[in-house]
Scaffold this active site. Structure first.
Site, PDB file in Angstrom:
ATOM      1  N   GLU A  44       0.841  -1.194   0.000  1.00  0.00           N
ATOM      2  CA  GLU A  44       0.000   0.000   0.000  1.00  0.00           C
ATOM      3  C   GLU A  44       0.885   1.257   0.000  1.00  0.00           C
ATOM      4  OE1 GLU A  44      -3.735   1.676   2.725  1.00  0.00           O
ATOM      5  OE2 GLU A  44      -2.367   0.170   3.520  1.00  0.00           O
ATOM      6  N   LYS A 113      -9.342   3.267  -2.062  1.00  0.00           N
ATOM      7  CA  LYS A 113      -9.647   2.531  -0.829  1.00  0.00           C
ATOM      8  C   LYS A 113     -10.999   2.987  -0.285  1.00  0.00           C
ATOM      9  CE  LYS A 113      -7.209   1.134   3.412  1.00  0.00           C
ATOM     10  NZ  LYS A 113      -5.974   1.319   4.193  1.00  0.00           N
ATOM     11  N   CYS A 174      -5.801  -3.453   2.295  1.00  0.00           N
ATOM     12  CA  CYS A 174      -5.449  -3.454   3.720  1.00  0.00           C
ATOM     13  C   CYS A 174      -6.658  -3.541   4.649  1.00  0.00           C
ATOM     14  CB  CYS A 174      -4.602  -2.226   4.039  1.00  0.00           C
ATOM     15  SG  CYS A 174      -3.719  -2.359   5.625  1.00  0.00           S
ATOM     16  N   PRO A 354      23.705   3.988  27.711  1.00  0.00           N
ATOM     17  CA  PRO A 354      24.007   3.930  29.148  1.00  0.00           C
ATOM     18  C   PRO A 354      23.598   2.558  29.675  1.00  0.00           C
ATOM     19  CG  PRO A 354      22.796   5.942  28.590  1.00  0.00           C
ATOM     20  CD  PRO A 354      22.701   5.027  27.409  1.00  0.00           C
ATOM     21  N   SER A 356      23.382   0.006  32.602  1.00  0.00           N
ATOM     22  CA  SER A 356      23.393  -0.014  34.067  1.00  0.00           C
ATOM     23  C   SER A 356      23.593  -1.401  34.650  1.00  0.00           C
ATOM     24  CB  SER A 356      22.075   0.550  34.597  1.00  0.00           C
ATOM     25  OG  SER A 356      21.006  -0.344  34.321  1.00  0.00           O
ATOM     26  N   GLY A 358      21.088  -3.469  34.587  1.00  0.00           N
ATOM     27  CA  GLY A 358      19.726  -3.872  34.897  1.00  0.00           C
ATOM     28  C   GLY A 358      19.035  -4.490  33.695  1.00  0.00           C
ATOM     29  N   ALA A 359      17.786  -4.920  33.904  1.00  0.00           N
ATOM     30  CA  ALA A 359      17.069  -5.659  32.874  1.00  0.00           C
ATOM     31  C   ALA A 359      16.802  -4.828  31.630  1.00  0.00           C
ATOM     32  CB  ALA A 359      15.751  -6.192  33.444  1.00  0.00           C
ATOM     33  N   ASP A 360      16.418  -3.561  31.800  1.00  0.00           N
ATOM     34  CA  ASP A 360      16.014  -2.754  30.649  1.00  0.00           C
ATOM     35  C   ASP A 360      17.187  -2.421  29.737  1.00  0.00           C
ATOM     36  OD1 ASP A 360      13.395  -2.759  31.539  1.00  0.00           O
ATOM     37  OD2 ASP A 360      13.626  -0.933  32.691  1.00  0.00           O
ATOM     38  N   SER A 361      18.237  -1.818  30.287  1.00  0.00           N
ATOM     39  CA  SER A 361      19.373  -1.452  29.436  1.00  0.00           C
ATOM     40  C   SER A 361      20.077  -2.694  28.896  1.00  0.00           C
ATOM     41  CB  SER A 361      20.361  -0.568  30.206  1.00  0.00           C
ATOM     42  OG  SER A 361      20.882  -1.235  31.342  1.00  0.00           O
TER      43      SER A 361
END
Length: 731
Positions: A44, A113, A174, A354, A356, A358-361
């Site tokens: 599309e 559409k 779509c 950055p 750290s 930890g789980a996220d970074s």
């Protein structure tokens, strides 16, 4: 037999880059022709790119789309192959999202559409008009330059199908597939056997199954060939379009493209016997009956044959097992491909994160590592475009190119552990070990000197020096000291991203990556303009629970075993002093668990619950372990902090969209950012409901006690003994 060879595409288009888009379109046509296809379907709005947004309101965008179509038509690209191209078109005073169907250097028809996508991430009604005249095709006068170039003044425009000598073909664009009354139902009854669905569908965790079920359902009970084409990649915004071009015949998938890939062009091809469609339809009595009294749909006659007769050299495509990725794989490959597109198209030379520990970074670091692995793998598979981009970004010379993902990561990925006096050796070690496993250029930096300098400046200005709560300070002082650390890390990250390439004699700049997750954004558990403020964030719309599952998967499947230790550690910001009797924990700070946050988020966004209806729903969900009063307290606590912190979403880093309850303010979750955080009317209603429930319980208890007394007066003392204890136990 009526044998037909068809091709559908995944294209990595870039909004407003007409040169790039045209190149990909031409390559897809050439590939389809080489495979012997007689039909080629593209995504599309493929000529402009799907994500042009308000650029669709500019006349230049429409003009350039026509210019690109003209270049295709005056060449030999459409010779002997029916091609469907997506582009915006102005008819009269209205703009339409259209599929332009071309064959042998002519335009056969233009299909606007009829049902536009206008929810979630989509805003098509902002730029386009729905085509409302379903009963007939109208004449459309082609722009003068196009008319002159292809010697064609006008073309049928509207809802209809193309009737070839040997079959009928129609477009279904779509969103129309997912509408309550999709066009393919009516078109099938009118004899259409091949449906062309050009799409612009983005990735969302666990969403692909819904899409594929719709394709299968479209042809399972009414027969037909359903072709689906999609964009694949980042075309300039928060969305990743996840490809998966496919071809379905009579409810069976016979060809499926990749969902996640670094390729700019991917074409899937299938060889089909259309007599199988006619045979299935002829065997369904209800189809025959409904077809005999069908509402008539307009058609365009095309004096051209698409099919071949019986031919042993042409093998037929067989049903195949559908390929689905697990959520963990989706988190790795979707954001990984999105990051690659953003990196190669932004002009940057790499990423800075950055890290750290930890789980996220750590999740973000693993996704970048996965991206590096994908790049090296695609180069090994012979993709010249990925190779050229990697050589340019990695600054390779003398014929060198990436052959090892860790070596490539060392060239394009900086990780920085920015520790303070409140950071632990454990997180510092985890960050270093993970960086070594991925191959990033890693730095350990202490920010204590900068923090101290700022506090000294503050003391000079005010005569006061703030203290942590553990040292006798107030909540205001405690929060201020945490925010100083977080914001220093943001400033330092951007400084390093701009100057470290210069230090190492590398060209360009690095993009700073953010690492806040969707639950923290929902709760507002982050500092405004801290190190979650970055250039882009690949996990900003992924829940903490999904990230922890991903970390366990990545520890094994990406070859980063230290992620198992990261996942097992309790989440902590490490912004307060560590004491023998105290360590800062995220869930304690937030006053709610990440699991609870996911529940709040889904009820608020997906099920559209305000405070009162959320309370009612959670009374059912949590009633087995919490009293109505406790549920009320949790709901009010969530909405208090959600509304206090909603303003943070207005400045959140642009994030990869992956979750259906994302609070992202830019386009997906459009709500105010200034609230009365006391929610006086709603919270009062909740309190009234709690009192009413408690009152009902008291009434029920009294009735139960009376029933017990009645029973004992009849049954004698033995019954009293058997029923002794609290009569409310059975309530």
């Amino acid at each position: 037999m009526r044998l037909i060879n068809v091709a559908s595409c995944n294209l990595n288009q870039w909004a407003m880059d007409f040169e790039c888009n045209l190149k990909n379109i031409k390559e897809s046509i050439a590939t389809a022709k080489k495979a012997g296809a007689i039909i080629r379907l593209g995504p599309e709005l493929e000529i402009t790119g799907y994500g042009c947004e308000d650029h669709f309101l500019e006349l230049d965008t429409i003009t350039h789309a026509w210019e690109c179509l003209k270049e295709i038509l005056v060449g030999d690209w459409t010779d002997g192959i029916l091609c469907s191209f997506g582009m915006p078109i102005i008819k009269g005073s209205e703009r339409y999202n259209c599929q332009v169907l071309c064959l042998n250097r002519k335009i056969i028809m233009i299909r606007p559409k009829m049902w536009l996508a206008n929810d979630g991430n989509y805003r098509e009604l902002r730029w386009f008009t729905t085509w409302k005249h379903h009963e007939e095709l109208v004449e459309f006068r082609l722009p003068a330059e196009i008319a002159e170039a292809i010697s064609q003044d006008s073309v049928p425009f509207g809802y209809g199908y193309m009737q070839f000598i040997d079959t009928a073909v129609a477009a279904e664009v779509c969103e129309e597939l997912f509408s309550p009354m999709p066009p393919h139902t009516e078109l099938a009854l009118n004899g259409v056997e091949v449906f062309l669905n050009a799409s612009g569908s983005h990735h969302q965790l666990r969403k692909l199954d819904l899409r594929l079920r719709a394709f299968i359902s479209a042809t399972h009970t009414r027969g037909g060939v359903y072709m689906y084409s999609n964009h694949q990649g980042c075309d300039g915004g928060r969305l990743y379009y996840d490809g998966c071009a496919c071809i379905v015949v009579n409810g069976d998938v016979v060809a499926q493209g990749s969902q996640f890939s670094l390729k700019d062009v991917e074409v899937v091809v299938a060889q089909i016997d259309l007599d199988a469609v006619a045979s299935l339809r002829g065997s369904i009595s209800s189809f025959q009956e409904q077809a005999s009294s069908k509402p008539k749909v307009s058609s365009v006659p095309v004096h051209y044959k698409l099919c071949q007769s019986f031919k042993l050299q042409m093998s037929l495509s067989s049903p195949r097992k559908i390929k689905y990725h697990s959520p963990e794989e989706e988190i790795a490959f979707g954001p990984g491909c999105w990051l690659w597109d953003y990196l190669r198209r932004s002009g940057a030379s790499g990423f800075l994160l950055p890290l750290s520990g930890g789980a996220d970074s750590s999740s973000v670091a693993a996704i970048v590592g996965c991206m590096c692995q994908l790049v090296v793998k695609e180069i090994e598979n012979g993709d010249s475009q990925v190779k050229a981009d990697a050589i340019r970004i990695g600054n390779y010379t003398d014929g060198q190119f990436p052959s090892d993902s860790k070596e490539f990561a060392k060239r394009i990925f900086y990780t920085v552990y920015m520790g303070s006096e409140n950071s632990s050796e454990t997180t510092k070690t985890r960050a270093k070990v993970l960086a070594d496993e991925i191959g990033s250029w890693h730095l350990d930096v202490s920010i204590d000197g900068v923090v101290s300098a700022l506090l000294t400046l503050f003391q000079t200005l005010t005569g006061k020096r703030p203290r942590y709560k553990l040292d006798g300070g107030s909540n205001i002082e405690n929060l201020g000291l945490q925010n100083i650390q977080a914001r220093i890390r943001m400033v330092l990250a951007f400084m390093l991203a701009s100057l470290l390439p210069w230090v190492h004699n590398k060209p360009g700049f690095y993009l700073v990556l953010g690492s806040s997750n969707v639950d923290e954004g929902l709760r507002g558990y982050l500092t405004k303009y801290d190190c979650s403020s970055a250039d882009i964030n690949p996990i900003g719309s992924i829940s903490k629970q999904d990230l922890r599952i991903f970390l366990r998967w990545a520890a094994v499947n990406l070859g980063y075993p230290s992620l198992a230790d990261v996942e097992a550690a309790p989440p902590t910001a490490e912004l307060e002093p560590i004491r023998s009797d105290y360590s800062q924990l995220d869930e304690v700070d937030m006053g709610m668990t990440y699991e609870e946050l996911s529940v709040y988020g889904r009820l608020r966004k997906i099920f559209r619950c305000g405070p009162v209806s959320m309370f009612q729903n959670l009374c059912y969900k949590w009633g087995g372990r919490l009293t109505p009063s406790q549920v009320a307290d949790k709901v009010k606590y969530f909405f208090k902090y959600y509304s206090i912190n909603r303003h943070k979403m207005t400045v959140m880093t642009p994030s990869y969209h992956a979750e259906s309850y994302s609070p992202e303010d830019n386009r997906f979750d459009l709500r105010q950012f200034l609230y009365n955080a006391r929610w006086p009317y709603q919270f009062r209603k909740i309190d009234e409901m709690v009192k009413e429930i408690d009152g009902d319980k008291v009434t029920l208890l009294k009735a139960t006690e009376k029933d017990h007394q009645d029973v004992t007066s009849v049954g004698g003392m033995g019954v009293i003994a058997a029923g002794s204890g609290d009569p409310r136990a059975g309530v």
